[in-house]
Design a protein around this motif. Structure first.
Motif, PDB file in Angstrom:
ATOM      1  N   PRO A 250       0.421  -1.162  -0.001  1.00 33.35           N
ATOM      2  CA  PRO A 250       0.080   0.178  -0.157  1.00 33.35           C
ATOM      3  C   PRO A 250       1.123   1.567   0.225  1.00 33.35           C
ATOM      4  O   PRO A 250       1.518   1.460   1.038  1.00 33.35           O
ATOM      5  CB  PRO A 250      -0.971  -0.426   1.643  1.00 33.35           C
ATOM      6  CG  PRO A 250      -0.136  -0.832   2.088  1.00 33.35           C
ATOM      7  CD  PRO A 250       0.979  -1.532   1.101  1.00 33.35           C
ATOM      8  N   ILE A 251       0.087   2.321  -0.560  1.00 33.97           N
ATOM      9  CA  ILE A 251       1.021   3.515  -0.481  1.00 33.97           C
ATOM     10  C   ILE A 251       0.020   4.518  -0.640  1.00 33.97           C
ATOM     11  O   ILE A 251      -1.235   4.130  -0.704  1.00 33.97           O
ATOM     12  CB  ILE A 251       2.400   3.838  -2.133  1.00 33.97           C
ATOM     13  CG1 ILE A 251       0.984   3.364  -3.440  1.00 33.97           C
ATOM     14  CG2 ILE A 251       3.023   2.381  -2.376  1.00 33.97           C
ATOM     15  CD1 ILE A 251       2.270   3.911  -4.619  1.00 33.97           C
ATOM     16  N   GLY A 252       0.336   5.888  -1.001  1.00 35.09           N
ATOM     17  CA  GLY A 252      -0.468   7.130  -0.765  1.00 35.09           C
ATOM     18  C   GLY A 252      -0.921   7.007  -1.884  1.00 35.09           C
ATOM     19  O   GLY A 252      -1.055   6.464  -3.482  1.00 35.09           O
ATOM     20  N   GLU A 253      -2.008   8.339  -2.256  1.00 40.71           N
ATOM     21  CA  GLU A 253      -2.706   8.742  -2.699  1.00 40.71           C
ATOM     22  C   GLU A 253      -2.021   8.875  -4.515  1.00 40.71           C
ATOM     23  O   GLU A 253      -1.021  10.252  -4.558  1.00 40.71           O
ATOM     24  CB  GLU A 253      -4.087   9.204  -2.959  1.00 40.71           C
ATOM     25  CG  GLU A 253      -5.239   9.718  -3.846  1.00 40.71           C
ATOM     26  CD  GLU A 253      -5.508  10.391  -3.630  1.00 40.71           C
ATOM     27  OE1 GLU A 253      -7.083  11.395  -4.111  1.00 40.71           O
ATOM     28  OE2 GLU A 253      -6.070  10.594  -1.968  1.00 40.71           O
ATOM     29  N   TYR A 268      11.019   4.281  -2.128  1.00 36.72           N
ATOM     30  CA  TYR A 268      10.357   5.113  -1.874  1.00 36.72           C
ATOM     31  C   TYR A 268       9.020   6.144  -2.944  1.00 36.72           C
ATOM     32  O   TYR A 268       9.638   5.958  -3.675  1.00 36.72           O
ATOM     33  CB  TYR A 268      10.975   7.011  -1.984  1.00 36.72           C
ATOM     34  CG  TYR A 268      11.782   6.815  -0.173  1.00 36.72           C
ATOM     35  CD1 TYR A 268      11.513   6.834   0.554  1.00 36.72           C
ATOM     36  CD2 TYR A 268      13.684   6.579  -1.069  1.00 36.72           C
ATOM     37  CE1 TYR A 268      12.140   6.813   1.876  1.00 36.72           C
ATOM     38  CE2 TYR A 268      14.770   5.931   0.001  1.00 36.72           C
ATOM     39  CZ  TYR A 268      13.691   6.165   1.452  1.00 36.72           C
ATOM     40  OH  TYR A 268      14.528   6.170   2.395  1.00 36.72           O
ATOM     41  N   SER A 269       7.707   5.786  -2.976  1.00 38.84           N
ATOM     42  CA  SER A 269       7.049   6.447  -3.934  1.00 38.84           C
ATOM     43  C   SER A 269       6.850   7.423  -3.534  1.00 38.84           C
ATOM     44  O   SER A 269       6.519   8.043  -2.289  1.00 38.84           O
ATOM     45  CB  SER A 269       6.374   5.069  -3.669  1.00 38.84           C
ATOM     46  OG  SER A 269       4.463   5.705  -4.720  1.00 38.84           O
ATOM     47  N   ALA A 270       6.720   8.772  -4.249  1.00 37.52           N
ATOM     48  CA  ALA A 270       6.077   9.632  -4.219  1.00 37.52           C
ATOM     49  C   ALA A 270       4.195  10.493  -4.515  1.00 37.52           C
ATOM     50  O   ALA A 270       4.924   9.682  -5.932  1.00 37.52           O
ATOM     51  CB  ALA A 270       7.046  11.170  -5.362  1.00 37.52           C
ATOM     52  N   ASN A 271       3.691  10.420  -3.814  1.00 35.37           N
ATOM     53  CA  ASN A 271       2.771  10.453  -3.447  1.00 35.37           C
ATOM     54  C   ASN A 271       1.350  11.830  -3.676  1.00 35.37           C
ATOM     55  O   ASN A 271       1.378  12.268  -2.782  1.00 35.37           O
ATOM     56  CB  ASN A 271       2.014   9.806  -2.498  1.00 35.37           C
ATOM     57  CG  ASN A 271       2.233   8.746  -2.575  1.00 35.37           C
ATOM     58  OD1 ASN A 271       2.298   7.897  -3.260  1.00 35.37           O
ATOM     59  ND2 ASN A 271       2.702   8.287  -1.068  1.00 35.37           N
ATOM     60  N   GLY A 272       1.709  12.570  -4.687  1.00 34.53           N
ATOM     61  CA  GLY A 272       0.995  13.914  -4.925  1.00 34.53           C
ATOM     62  C   GLY A 272       0.058  13.820  -4.916  1.00 34.53           C
ATOM     63  O   GLY A 272       0.030  15.534  -4.287  1.00 34.53           O
ATOM     64  N   GLY A 273      -0.599  13.072  -4.429  1.00 31.81           N
ATOM     65  CA  GLY A 273      -2.607  13.579  -4.770  1.00 31.81           C
ATOM     66  C   GLY A 273      -2.808  13.537  -2.789  1.00 31.81           C
ATOM     67  O   GLY A 273      -2.883  14.849  -2.070  1.00 31.81           O
ATOM     68  N   GLN A 297       4.354  17.651   0.510  1.00 32.33           N
ATOM     69  CA  GLN A 297       3.264  18.429  -0.286  1.00 32.33           C
ATOM     70  C   GLN A 297       2.709  18.458  -1.398  1.00 32.33           C
ATOM     71  O   GLN A 297       2.884  17.518  -1.755  1.00 32.33           O
ATOM     72  CB  GLN A 297       4.451  19.657   0.103  1.00 32.33           C
ATOM     73  CG  GLN A 297       3.132  21.483  -1.248  1.00 32.33           C
ATOM     74  CD  GLN A 297       3.818  22.316  -1.328  1.00 32.33           C
ATOM     75  OE1 GLN A 297       5.147  22.312  -0.844  1.00 32.33           O
ATOM     76  NE2 GLN A 297       3.872  22.942  -2.467  1.00 32.33           N
ATOM     77  N   ALA A 298       1.181  18.157  -1.340  1.00 28.14           N
ATOM     78  CA  ALA A 298       0.345  18.231  -2.581  1.00 28.14           C
ATOM     79  C   ALA A 298       0.581  18.431  -4.044  1.00 28.14           C
ATOM     80  O   ALA A 298       1.192  19.517  -3.618  1.00 28.14           O
ATOM     81  CB  ALA A 298      -1.451  19.107  -1.957  1.00 28.14           C
ATOM     82  N   LEU A 319      -1.275  24.620  -4.401  1.00 29.98           N
ATOM     83  CA  LEU A 319      -1.870  24.429  -5.848  1.00 29.98           C
ATOM     84  C   LEU A 319      -3.549  25.806  -5.036  1.00 29.98           C
ATOM     85  O   LEU A 319      -3.473  26.043  -4.624  1.00 29.98           O
ATOM     86  CB  LEU A 319      -2.778  23.071  -5.827  1.00 29.98           C
ATOM     87  CG  LEU A 319      -1.800  22.011  -5.602  1.00 29.98           C
ATOM     88  CD1 LEU A 319      -1.929  20.317  -6.027  1.00 29.98           C
ATOM     89  CD2 LEU A 319      -1.754  22.130  -7.732  1.00 29.98           C
ATOM     90  N   GLY A 320      -3.921  25.808  -6.361  1.00 30.97           N
ATOM     91  CA  GLY A 320      -5.020  26.920  -6.028  1.00 30.97           C
ATOM     92  C   GLY A 320      -6.236  26.087  -5.492  1.00 30.97           C
ATOM     93  O   GLY A 320      -6.539  24.999  -6.363  1.00 30.97           O
ATOM     94  N   ALA A 321      -7.100  27.073  -5.345  1.00 25.04           N
ATOM     95  CA  ALA A 321      -8.664  26.419  -5.378  1.00 25.04           C
ATOM     96  C   ALA A 321      -9.683  26.481  -6.712  1.00 25.04           C
ATOM     97  O   ALA A 321     -10.132  25.137  -6.605  1.00 25.04           O
ATOM     98  CB  ALA A 321      -9.721  27.238  -4.211  1.00 25.04           C
TER      99      ALA A 321
END
Length: 344
Positions: A250-253, A268-273, A297-298, A319-321
């Motif tokens: 299991p990793i991140g989104e 190492y997995s980079a999970n931008g979500g 960071q997202a 990231l903006g809205a």
């Protein structure tokens, strides 16, 4: 005369005593954390990073240019311009050359690793060249073309495209084993392809499902293990020789890149979500465990490894809205930078 102790022990107990003691399991290094952030600012998107160990330079894709960072000095020392739609950077230290995939103009920019000056532009790749690598076995550069489901083969000695390999779908990241095999994820088919880089042909196509939309790919070469990170919060571990499934972790989104640190047996997995980094220890080639989930960071979805300091460099911006026409969130102006993750 007293009898020897061994003769007094029951046979079953004696067998246990005589068994060799198992070696203790390797202990992973302490969990890394976010150490600092290098602000780079400026407009543009980003994709892959590449780290050159001899020069200690980090190459950062930035929309229409590549930024060159001296990681020890902590500052930008150069720019490689004219790389419209840049995705990836491949480094060939034996040739003293770097190669940039220019996604918007179906070409590759060639630069000198010492001077950072552009020395050639190679036209005629497939559409939207994305991932790019230098294969030490064939001494060729390969681009993986998302718009034409192919890999273009480049001869650096001629600075020319000399061949093309049809792929079964949209390619993502690729890795080479240095012995004539190149591996590439097929994002839209959830597959992994093994190529013969000496004969420029597909050898095997292996399923990755239920691992969905595989993107990043890394290789533990001595143990023949491939690590593919997928959109459904899963990292698939495959045998690089026959493609059989070894494990799922299991990793991140929202992962987009993964690296393997052989000295510490860490993936190492980079999970931008989810704005995290998943740290996974390879206990042995068949067993893996998550040892840490590091807040980053997202948007921090790609990364590169510094094997000397065991540090990770991740591109990110605030990231903006609101969302753009392509569905992606807007980027706050001048918020781009490099996150540096490691142990103090």
């Amino acid at each position: 005369m007293p009898r020897p102790i061994r003769k007094l022990l029951p046979a079953a107990l004696l067998a246990l005593v005589m068994l060799p003691q198992a070696a203790p399991a390797a202990t992973p290094a302490p969990a890394p954390r976010l150490l600092s952030r290098l602000a780079l600012r400026g407009p543009g998107g980003w994709d892959y990073l590449a780290f050159d160990a001899p020069s200690r330079h980090l190459f950062v894709s930035r929309g229409d240019r590549v930024l060159v960072i001296d990681v020890d000095a902590g500052k930008q020392v150069g720019t490689i311009a004219g790389t419209a739609g840049v995705h990836g950077i491949a480094l060939a230290d034996d040739l003293q050359r770097g190669f940039v995939s220019d996604g918007k103009i179906a070409s590759v920019t060639v630069f000198d690793l010492a001077s950072l000056k552009t020395v050639a532009t190679i036209a005629g790749t497939g559409q939207n060249p994305d991932a790019i690598l230098y294969d030490g076995a064939s001494h060729h550069v390969l681009t993986f073309n998302g718009g034409s489901a192919s890999a273009s083969v480049i001869d650096p000695a001629k600075n020319a495209v000399i061949g093309s390999i049809a792929l079964p779908g949209k390619p993502e990241f690729a890795v080479a084993d240095g012995a004539g095999h190149v591996y590439v994820n097929i994002e839209d088919k959830s597959e992994l392809v093994q190529l013969d880089s000496l004969r420029d042909k597909v050898l095997q196509v292996w399923p990755l499902a239920p691992c969905a939309s595989p993107s990043g790919l890394a290789l533990d070469n001595p143990h023949h293990r491939l690590f593919a990170v997928c959109d459904n919060r899963t990292m698939a571990v495959l045998d690089a020789l026959d493609g059989h499934r070894v494990a799922e972790v299991p990793i991140g989104e929202g992962p987009d890149a993964v690296v393997f640190d052989p000295a510490e047996a860490m993936i190492y997995s980079a999970n931008g979500g989810s704005g995290t980094l998943t740290a996974v220890h390879e206990d042995d080639p068949d067993h893996y465990r998550v040892t840490a989930t590091v807040p980053t960071q997202a948007s921090a979805r790609t990364l590169a490894l510094d094997p000397k300091l065991h540090r990770l460099y991740l591109s990110a911006a605030r990231l903006g809205a609101t969302r753009q026409a392509n569905g992606r969130r807007t980027i706050e102006p001048d918020s781009f930078g490099i996150l540096i993750v490691g142990r103090p």
